[in-house]
Design an enzyme around this catalytic site. Structure first.
Site, PDB file in Angstrom:
ATOM      1  N   TYR A   1       0.877  -1.157   0.073  1.00 15.19           N
ATOM      2  CA  TYR A   1      -0.211  -0.199  -0.089  1.00 15.19           C
ATOM      3  C   TYR A   1       0.909   1.344   0.039  1.00 15.19           C
ATOM      4  O   TYR A   1       0.249   2.182  -0.390  1.00 15.19           O
ATOM      5  CB  TYR A   1      -0.992  -0.016   1.172  1.00 15.19           C
ATOM      6  CG  TYR A   1      -2.169  -0.892   1.115  1.00 15.19           C
ATOM      7  CD1 TYR A   1      -3.519  -0.338   0.462  1.00 15.19           C
ATOM      8  CD2 TYR A   1      -2.126  -2.258   1.175  1.00 15.19           C
ATOM      9  CE1 TYR A   1      -4.191  -1.311   0.283  1.00 15.19           C
ATOM     10  CE2 TYR A   1      -3.076  -3.212   1.064  1.00 15.19           C
ATOM     11  CZ  TYR A   1      -4.490  -2.557   0.429  1.00 15.19           C
ATOM     12  OH  TYR A   1      -5.509  -3.553   0.373  1.00 15.19           O
TER      13      TYR A   1
ATOM     14  N   GLU B   1      -8.521  -7.727   4.719  1.00 16.59           N
ATOM     15  CA  GLU B   1      -7.844  -8.738   4.038  1.00 16.59           C
ATOM     16  C   GLU B   1      -7.047  -9.646   5.052  1.00 16.59           C
ATOM     17  O   GLU B   1      -6.883 -10.765   5.074  1.00 16.59           O
ATOM     18  CB  GLU B   1      -6.394  -7.997   3.306  1.00 16.59           C
ATOM     19  CG  GLU B   1      -7.354  -7.397   1.885  1.00 16.59           C
ATOM     20  CD  GLU B   1      -6.542  -6.338   1.448  1.00 16.59           C
ATOM     21  OE1 GLU B   1      -5.338  -6.203   1.748  1.00 16.59           O
ATOM     22  OE2 GLU B   1      -7.089  -5.479   0.671  1.00 16.59           O
TER      23      GLU B   1
ATOM     24  N   ASN C   1      -6.035 -15.907 -11.609  1.00 18.79           N
ATOM     25  CA  ASN C   1      -7.207 -16.246 -11.183  1.00 18.79           C
ATOM     26  C   ASN C   1      -8.021 -17.166 -12.226  1.00 18.79           C
ATOM     27  O   ASN C   1      -8.166 -16.965 -13.281  1.00 18.79           O
ATOM     28  CB  ASN C   1      -8.045 -15.263 -10.610  1.00 18.79           C
ATOM     29  CG  ASN C   1      -7.372 -14.182  -9.642  1.00 18.79           C
ATOM     30  OD1 ASN C   1      -6.750 -14.665  -9.205  1.00 18.79           O
ATOM     31  ND2 ASN C   1      -8.195 -13.124  -9.712  1.00 18.79           N
TER      32      ASN C   1
ATOM     33  N   VAL D   1     -16.105 -20.128 -21.605  1.00 19.33           N
ATOM     34  CA  VAL D   1     -15.472 -20.757 -20.538  1.00 19.33           C
ATOM     35  C   VAL D   1     -16.021 -20.177 -19.173  1.00 19.33           C
ATOM     36  O   VAL D   1     -15.761 -20.538 -18.354  1.00 19.33           O
ATOM     37  CB  VAL D   1     -13.662 -20.599 -20.496  1.00 19.33           C
ATOM     38  CG1 VAL D   1     -13.508 -18.902 -20.224  1.00 19.33           C
ATOM     39  CG2 VAL D   1     -13.143 -21.449 -19.685  1.00 19.33           C
TER      40      VAL D   1
END
Length: 394
Positions: free
Chosen positions: A98, A140, A209, A273
């Site tokens: 960050y 997170e 991903n 997909v």
């Protein structure tokens, strides 16, 4: 968002809204130029999303503007914050990253706005940035701890071996991944994805991903990957990842998953997909009582992945081929020629009670999601997943 900004800071941020509307895209492009100059940060990004006026740039420009416009009511951004946190965890974004983003953002604001970027404006944006950053960091950390403490879970990267490799269509291949340590794996939510560390370049592995295409279990994951034109990661998987290849993966993540509880009927709609998370949902829910209609659209039989499998799992399966081959037989290989539309769905499914889950290329999703809303389906009953950056809402 319990933390707050001072009135002066909020007024200063609001005053920059016109400038962001005008030059937000330039600010973001300049920010990425600075951010990606650091090789350690660069490897966190999919570089195919960093060219020109990319969807990634549009998404961030829109997010910055939305934050400024809603600086007094940030709670409206909670959904977006959760999606960002999920993606950050999948990519193993850490608190130290960050700092680089803050420096790049403020430098870009100064460069693009010039003298208009007064010390007060830079200070206000610095304060606003760190308020949002700390909210993300906190969420997170919750997600990291949750994955680490779950049965079969882990934190960081874990080594998996390709146990099976199976071609599903001319351009789509499935990979079954089993942990190298032989221990159980965390059961994912049907619809979530894995982030794979692809060693196409050992010096700078890329992160991608891929939706998990099997039911939740404690022994393995399956990802089903389409070869993308010039795709570094998908090309490596198709050409170089064979049975026995070791790949590192992060724990399952993602906000798009099927919760069948309290659902009257479920309609899954996919293109290409985009079927991968739907197969996971079908396997997870098969025989559990909630009626499921699955509508899938693809080009033709050569591009139809896992067809017999998904037809065997749904209560009602409808397949659209956009351009059937001569050997594709109606009624056997596909049900309708052409493209699925929201209008067709409105006549063939119960729009008054059904929950719709949509996945596929962005134009496909835009057409289905906006069309369902136009046909009276409540937004709360429409769920969708992006493959890439969320450059717009539907």
């Amino acid at each position: 968002m319990s933390q707050t900004l001072s009135e002066t800071t909020m007024q200063t941020i609001e005053a920059t809204v016109p400038a962001l509307r005008e030059a937000g895209g330039i600010v973001v492009a300049t920010m990425y130029k600075h951010l990606l100059s650091d090789p350690k940060v660069r490897m966190l990004f999919n570089m195919s999303n960093q060219t020109g006026d990319s969807a990634q740039h549009q998404a961030l420009a829109g997010a910055i503007l939305a934050y400024a416009e809603n600086i007094r009511q940030p709670e409206v951004l909670l959904g977006a914050i959760e999606r960002i946190a999920q993606k950050h965890v999948a990519l193993q974004i850490l608190p130290e990253h960050y700092n680089a983003v803050a420096q790049a953002l403020l430098t870009a604001i100064k460069q693009v706005l010039g003298d208009a970027a007064t010390p007060a404006i830079l200070e206000a944006w610095g304060e606003a940035y760190w308020l949002l950053a700390n909210i993300l960091i906190s969420r997170e950390e919750q997600l990291y701890r949750g994955a680490a403490t779950a049965a079969g879970g882990w934190r960081g990267w874990r080594r998996f071996e390709v146990a099976e490799k199976r071609q599903e269509a001319v351009d789509i291949t499935s990979f079954v991944l089993r942990p190298c340590d032989g221990q159980p794996v965390m059961a994912h939510q049907a619809g979530q994805y894995l982030t794979i560390l692809v060693p196409s370049d050992p010096a700078a592995p890329v992160r991608r991903n891929y939706s998990i295409s099997c039911a939740p279990n404690n022994t393995h994951y399956r990802i089903t990957v389409k070869r993308a034109p010039h795709g570094v990661a998908s090309g490596w998987l198709h050409d170089s990842a064979n049975v026995g290849t070791v790949i590192e993966a992060g724990a399952p993540a993602g906000h798009f998953f099927l919760e069948a509880k309290d659902k009257t009927e479920i309609v899954l709609v996919s293109g290409g997909v985009g079927l991968t998370p739907m197969v996971s949902m079908l396997e997870a829910q098969a025989g559990k009582g909630v009626p499921i209609t699955y509508v899938h659209a693809t080009r033709d039989g050569a591009h139809h992945a896992m067809g017999e499998h998904h037809r065997s799992l749904s209560d009602r399966s409808i397949v659209f081929f956009d351009a059937p081959r001569t050997e594709d037989e109606p009624g056997r290989d596909f049900d309708h020629q052409g493209q699925v539309s929201a209008e067709w769905l409105a006549t063939q499914t119960r729009t008054d009670v059904s929950d719709y889950y949509v996945c596929g290329p962005v134009p496909f999703m835009r057409s289905i999601v906006t069309g369902l809303k136009a046909n009276g389906v409540a937004a709360s009953r429409i769920h969708y997943e992006f493959f890439g950056p969320e450059s717009e809402s539907f």
